[in-house]
Design a protein around this motif. Structure first.
Motif, PDB file in Angstrom:
ATOM      1  N   TRP A  20       0.904  -1.040   0.141  1.00 13.96           N
ATOM      2  CA  TRP A  20       0.040  -0.113  -0.216  1.00 13.96           C
ATOM      3  C   TRP A  20       0.950   1.246  -0.015  1.00 13.96           C
ATOM      4  O   TRP A  20       0.404   2.519  -0.076  1.00 13.96           O
ATOM      5  CB  TRP A  20      -0.888  -0.138   1.185  1.00 13.96           C
ATOM      6  CG  TRP A  20      -2.185  -0.911   1.072  1.00 13.96           C
ATOM      7  CD1 TRP A  20      -2.035  -2.366   0.828  1.00 13.96           C
ATOM      8  CD2 TRP A  20      -3.371  -0.740   0.808  1.00 13.96           C
ATOM      9  NE1 TRP A  20      -2.973  -2.954   0.724  1.00 13.96           N
ATOM     10  CE2 TRP A  20      -4.244  -1.969   0.828  1.00 13.96           C
ATOM     11  CE3 TRP A  20      -4.075   0.381   1.005  1.00 13.96           C
ATOM     12  CZ2 TRP A  20      -5.588  -2.063   0.563  1.00 13.96           C
ATOM     13  CZ3 TRP A  20      -5.645   0.245   0.960  1.00 13.96           C
ATOM     14  CH2 TRP A  20      -6.312  -0.889   0.795  1.00 13.96           C
ATOM     15  N   ARG A  21       2.341   1.106   0.039  1.00 17.59           N
ATOM     16  CA  ARG A  21       3.271   2.204  -0.153  1.00 17.59           C
ATOM     17  C   ARG A  21       3.268   3.199   1.226  1.00 17.59           C
ATOM     18  O   ARG A  21       4.355   3.454   1.693  1.00 17.59           O
ATOM     19  CB  ARG A  21       2.724   3.222  -1.329  1.00 17.59           C
ATOM     20  CG  ARG A  21       2.640   2.305  -2.588  1.00 17.59           C
ATOM     21  CD  ARG A  21       4.151   1.916  -3.068  1.00 17.59           C
ATOM     22  NE  ARG A  21       4.078   1.409  -4.258  1.00 17.59           N
ATOM     23  CZ  ARG A  21       4.946   0.688  -5.003  1.00 17.59           C
ATOM     24  NH1 ARG A  21       6.006   0.274  -4.084  1.00 17.59           N
ATOM     25  NH2 ARG A  21       4.853   0.437  -6.350  1.00 17.59           N
ATOM     26  N   MET A  22       2.092   3.729   1.699  1.00 19.72           N
ATOM     27  CA  MET A  22       2.145   4.394   2.796  1.00 19.72           C
ATOM     28  C   MET A  22       0.561   4.407   3.439  1.00 19.72           C
ATOM     29  O   MET A  22      -0.405   4.356   2.839  1.00 19.72           O
ATOM     30  CB  MET A  22       2.177   6.152   2.378  1.00 19.72           C
ATOM     31  CG  MET A  22       3.484   6.430   1.858  1.00 19.72           C
ATOM     32  SD  MET A  22       3.938   8.058   1.838  1.00 19.72           S
ATOM     33  CE  MET A  22       4.320   8.313   3.487  1.00 19.72           C
ATOM     34  N   VAL A  23       0.771   4.183   4.907  1.00 16.99           N
ATOM     35  CA  VAL A  23      -0.456   3.633   5.630  1.00 16.99           C
ATOM     36  C   VAL A  23      -0.353   4.340   6.850  1.00 16.99           C
ATOM     37  O   VAL A  23       0.750   4.285   7.412  1.00 16.99           O
ATOM     38  CB  VAL A  23      -0.859   2.422   5.644  1.00 16.99           C
ATOM     39  CG1 VAL A  23      -1.405   1.904   4.441  1.00 16.99           C
ATOM     40  CG2 VAL A  23       0.314   1.375   5.858  1.00 16.99           C
ATOM     41  N   THR A  24      -1.429   4.799   7.506  1.00 16.85           N
ATOM     42  CA  THR A  24      -1.497   5.279   8.904  1.00 16.85           C
ATOM     43  C   THR A  24      -1.560   4.127   9.929  1.00 16.85           C
ATOM     44  O   THR A  24      -2.137   2.878   9.393  1.00 16.85           O
ATOM     45  CB  THR A  24      -2.651   6.177   9.323  1.00 16.85           C
ATOM     46  OG1 THR A  24      -3.845   5.823   9.096  1.00 16.85           O
ATOM     47  CG2 THR A  24      -2.321   7.535   8.214  1.00 16.85           C
ATOM     48  N   THR A  25      -1.340   4.145  10.903  1.00 17.44           N
ATOM     49  CA  THR A  25      -1.563   3.299  12.074  1.00 17.44           C
ATOM     50  C   THR A  25      -2.978   3.062  12.113  1.00 17.44           C
ATOM     51  O   THR A  25      -3.268   1.431  11.918  1.00 17.44           O
ATOM     52  CB  THR A  25      -1.306   3.479  13.473  1.00 17.44           C
ATOM     53  OG1 THR A  25       0.002   4.182  13.551  1.00 17.44           O
ATOM     54  CG2 THR A  25      -1.310   2.514  14.447  1.00 17.44           C
ATOM     55  N   GLU A  26      -4.030   3.692  11.801  1.00 27.44           N
ATOM     56  CA  GLU A  26      -5.401   3.311  11.913  1.00 27.44           C
ATOM     57  C   GLU A  26      -5.590   2.648  10.786  1.00 27.44           C
ATOM     58  O   GLU A  26      -6.619   1.522  10.701  1.00 27.44           O
ATOM     59  CB  GLU A  26      -6.300   4.786  12.146  1.00 27.44           C
ATOM     60  CG  GLU A  26      -6.172   5.154  13.270  1.00 27.44           C
ATOM     61  CD  GLU A  26      -4.883   5.802  13.444  1.00 27.44           C
ATOM     62  OE1 GLU A  26      -4.114   6.331  12.620  1.00 27.44           O
ATOM     63  OE2 GLU A  26      -4.692   6.263  14.903  1.00 27.44           O
TER      64      GLU A  26
END
Length: 305
Positions: A20-26
């Motif tokens: 996904w390349r970049m993801v937040t913790t949530e």
């Protein structure tokens, strides 16, 4: 006896961050473990960071949200896994500055994919975390390529879903190219993307050197990957209703070009506002066909002609 799934949760978390390349913790939490407390996901990501597999940037304007991305070591490990076969790491992997500068678009793409995964769960369909594949490279020859923001794999339980690549007891398999527009480029440049997909639709690679012309198989390159050309979905974000209307108008004008006739004859090309996607879900009739932008349809039941 060794537990066969030891480290499975860590592996899935790393695979999600990789793909996904970049993801937040949530976002990671919703993708891999939505039924448990988020503290478990926080600990898992912290562990992967300690091991040098992932890193993060903190977004002060978003309540100090942590956004995770892969390190070079993490890319080296993940690239060996069969579930990520064919995956290409970002060129700016492990670079916090590059991550910070591209975080806006990257997280919007992630939010879009998350909407499809959650919609599938609500409707009893199948769209697993690794069924969302950003930045799949499709060459056009001469060093050019079409690289959608994401390629979506989605299995609907409805065997009558339009334009499916196949159906049976397991439902209908659908594929889609996703383009997320955050209004950072003019409407004409957005509309020009349809032309790039029209070229991909008809692109036939030159035969390898030394191949006899009459023995070369002349077929479009996309047929080596897909039973049907994936439908094309535009997500429009970063602007109000007037801007959405302007962009839909530009897409409709582009659809009148003769060079796009073959693509639009064979492939559903649809656009939807991001606000509608998040409010109603992708399965709702929120999609405007670029040939008739005053209409609203569902993306799954818009058939390949």
């Amino acid at each position: 006896m060794v537990y066969a799934d030891a480290g499975g949760g860590d592996r899935l978390a790393l695979a999600v961050v990789a793909q996904w390349r970049m993801v937040t913790t949530e976002q990671v939490h919703v993708l891999i473990a939505p039924t448990v407390r988020i503290e478990q996901t926080r600990r898992r990501l912290a562990k992967l960071r300690e091991e040098g597999l992932v890193d993060r940037v903190t977004l002060p304007q978003a309540g100090r949200t942590r956004c995770w991305f892969l390190t070079r070591y993490g890319a080296q490990i993940a690239s060996e896994w069969p579930e990520l076969r064919g995956w290409r790491p970002s060129r700016t992997v492990s670079d916090p500055t590059a991550a910070r500068l591209r975080v806006g678009h990257a997280l919007t793409v992630t939010e879009t994919g998350l909407a499809f995964v959650q919609d599938a769960r609500r409707h009893g369909d199948v769209c697993q975390p690794l069924d969302w594949i950003p930045e799949v490279h499709h060459p056009l020859g001469g060093g050019e390529a079409v690289i959608p923001d994401a390629l979506l794999y989605y299995r609907s339980h409805d065997t009558g879903a339009g334009g499916a690549d196949g159906s049976g007891e397991g439902g209908s398999m659908l594929r889609a190219f996703i383009e997320v527009d955050r209004a950072t480029m003019g409407p004409e440049r957005l509309a020009a993307k349809v032309g790039a997909y029209a070229r991909l639709h008809t692109y036939v690679p030159a035969p390898p050197p030394g191949t006899r012309p009459h023995l070369a198989v002349q077929e479009a390159s996309w047929r080596r990957r897909y039973p049907l050309f994936p439908r094309l979905l535009f997500i429009l974000d970063g602007t109000g209703p007037v801007g959405i209307h302007t962009r839909l108008t530009a897409l409709r004008a582009a659809a009148r070009q003769p060079a796009l006739a073959a693509l639009l004859r064979d492939v559903p090309v649809l656009a939807a506002p991001m606000t509608d996607l998040l409010l109603h879900g992708p399965a709702a009739p929120i999609w405007h066909p670029v040939t008739a932008t005053d209409q609203r349809v569902g993306w799954m039941h818009t058939r390949h002609p």
